[in-house]
Design a protein around this motif. Structure first.
Motif, PDB file in Angstrom:
ATOM      1  N   ASN A  39       0.832  -1.197   0.000  1.00 52.90           N
ATOM      2  CA  ASN A  39       0.000   0.000   0.000  1.00 52.90           C
ATOM      3  C   ASN A  39       0.872   1.255   0.000  1.00 52.90           C
ATOM      4  O   ASN A  39       2.045   1.200   0.398  1.00 52.90           O
ATOM      5  CB  ASN A  39      -0.903   0.024   1.235  1.00 52.90           C
TER       6      ASN A  39
ATOM      7  N   GLU B 208      -8.256   0.921   8.901  1.00 54.12           N
ATOM      8  CA  GLU B 208      -7.538  -0.170   8.249  1.00 54.12           C
ATOM      9  C   GLU B 208      -6.060  -0.123   8.614  1.00 54.12           C
ATOM     10  O   GLU B 208      -5.548   0.885   9.100  1.00 54.12           O
ATOM     11  CB  GLU B 208      -7.688  -0.074   6.731  1.00 54.12           C
TER      12      GLU B 208
ATOM     13  N   GLU C 171     -10.131  10.204   2.645  1.00 53.84           N
ATOM     14  CA  GLU C 171     -10.599  10.248   1.256  1.00 53.84           C
ATOM     15  C   GLU C 171      -9.428  10.389   0.296  1.00 53.84           C
ATOM     16  O   GLU C 171      -9.378   9.715  -0.749  1.00 53.84           O
ATOM     17  CB  GLU C 171     -11.579  11.406   1.092  1.00 53.84           C
TER      18      GLU C 171
ATOM     19  N   TYR D 232      -6.285   9.531   0.866  1.00 51.75           N
ATOM     20  CA  TYR D 232      -5.528   8.279   0.895  1.00 51.75           C
ATOM     21  C   TYR D 232      -6.184   7.235  -0.005  1.00 51.75           C
ATOM     22  O   TYR D 232      -5.501   6.544  -0.771  1.00 51.75           O
ATOM     23  CB  TYR D 232      -5.423   7.751   2.322  1.00 51.75           C
ATOM     24  N   GLN D 233      -7.493   7.106   0.075  1.00 53.72           N
ATOM     25  CA  GLN D 233      -8.187   6.132  -0.759  1.00 53.72           C
ATOM     26  C   GLN D 233      -8.032   6.458  -2.242  1.00 53.72           C
ATOM     27  O   GLN D 233      -7.913   5.557  -3.078  1.00 53.72           O
ATOM     28  CB  GLN D 233      -9.668   6.067  -0.373  1.00 53.72           C
TER      29      GLN D 233
ATOM     30  N   LYS E 295      -4.500   5.464  -3.147  1.00 54.52           N
ATOM     31  CA  LYS E 295      -4.466   4.002  -3.182  1.00 54.52           C
ATOM     32  C   LYS E 295      -5.119   3.466  -4.452  1.00 54.52           C
ATOM     33  O   LYS E 295      -4.593   2.556  -5.109  1.00 54.52           O
ATOM     34  CB  LYS E 295      -5.177   3.457  -1.944  1.00 54.52           C
ATOM     35  N   GLN E 296      -6.244   4.051  -4.818  1.00 50.85           N
ATOM     36  CA  GLN E 296      -6.941   3.632  -6.027  1.00 50.85           C
ATOM     37  C   GLN E 296      -6.091   3.886  -7.269  1.00 50.85           C
ATOM     38  O   GLN E 296      -5.955   3.016  -8.138  1.00 50.85           O
ATOM     39  CB  GLN E 296      -8.273   4.380  -6.144  1.00 50.85           C
TER      40      GLN E 296
END
Length: 237
Positions: free
Chosen positions: A5, A27, A224, A226-227, A230-231
């Protein structure tokens, strides 16, 4: 260590700030503890983060005589960090000694921390390198040289910019880690980094791990952001 990640750089000066930042996340994260946080909070910040279930990159960039670095790494191995580093400019023997220290300090039955070497900082330009370090190679050649020296010393990889990741993959192999800081979203501020890239570019250029700091930690909605990082990082995996 199988966690690929994005690594979040915890560029804070106190544990309270770290806990406040981490509170909304639900997480397991991969986080980076740098000199600022480590020097303020000491080794317990690493053990605390590990107890919370996070993977830790302890980014102290050790650079000293071989014996000193070996002794320091023997102690750092006991903290349970997953990834640690040195400066490749310290030389072959220093890097070999760092690895020896890590192996000696790792408890029986446990996996030693991965060890990587900093090649050239992502805040360094080629002009700076030539004028201030008096290195008469191109920046790309200097980074590749340090990467090859690090591999010769038995290290697990290097810190480099995205711009050098593909060549290091070519010269040092796919299993040799290319950890790339200087990652920004397309609309993020550059700050003091020079050799930067987006998560998508990092993946396409062969980065193994990316490090993202202020784009996430200074975001109005860190979870948000970070996601989103990550995406974008996972799109091409």
């Amino acid at each position: 260590m199988n966690n690929r990640n994005p690594i979040i750089a915890l560029d804070f000066s106190a544990k309270e700030e770290v806990l406040q930042f981490l509170k909304p996340f639900d997480e397991k994260l991969f986080v980076k503890v740098g000199m600022e946080l480590y020097l303020q909070e000491g080794p317990t910040i690493v053990t605390d983060l590990k107890e919370m279930g996070h993977d830790v990159f302890l980014d102290l960039k050790l650079h000293d005589i071989p014996n000193t670095v070996q002794s320091a790494m023997r102690g750092l191995a006991k903290l349970g960090a997953d990834l640690v580093n040195v400066h490749a400019a310290g030389g072959l023997r220093m890097m070999e000694s760092a690895l020896e220290g890590l192996e000696a300090g790792t408890e029986a039955g446990k996996q030693r921390p991965l060890l990587i070497a900093v090649t050239q900082l992502t805040s360094t330009s080629e002009q700076q390198m030539k004028s201030e370090q008096k290195i008469n190679l191109s920046l790309q050649e200097s980074v590749i040289h340090y990467a090859e020296l690090s591999k010769r010393a038995g290290l697990d990889g290097v810190v480099c910019s995205v711009l050098e990741a593909a060549d290091i993959n070519k010269f040092c192999g796919e299993d040799f880690l290319r950890v790339t800081p200087g990652i920004r979203l397309s609309d993020s501020t550059v700050h003091d980094q020079i050799r930067i890239a987006t998560p998508e570019v990092a993946r396409s250029e062969g980065s193994s791990l990316i490090v993202v700091g202020r784009a996430i930690t200074q975001s109005e909605n860190p979870v948000e952001t970070y996601q989103l990082v990550k995406q974008q990082w996972e799109v091409l995996q």
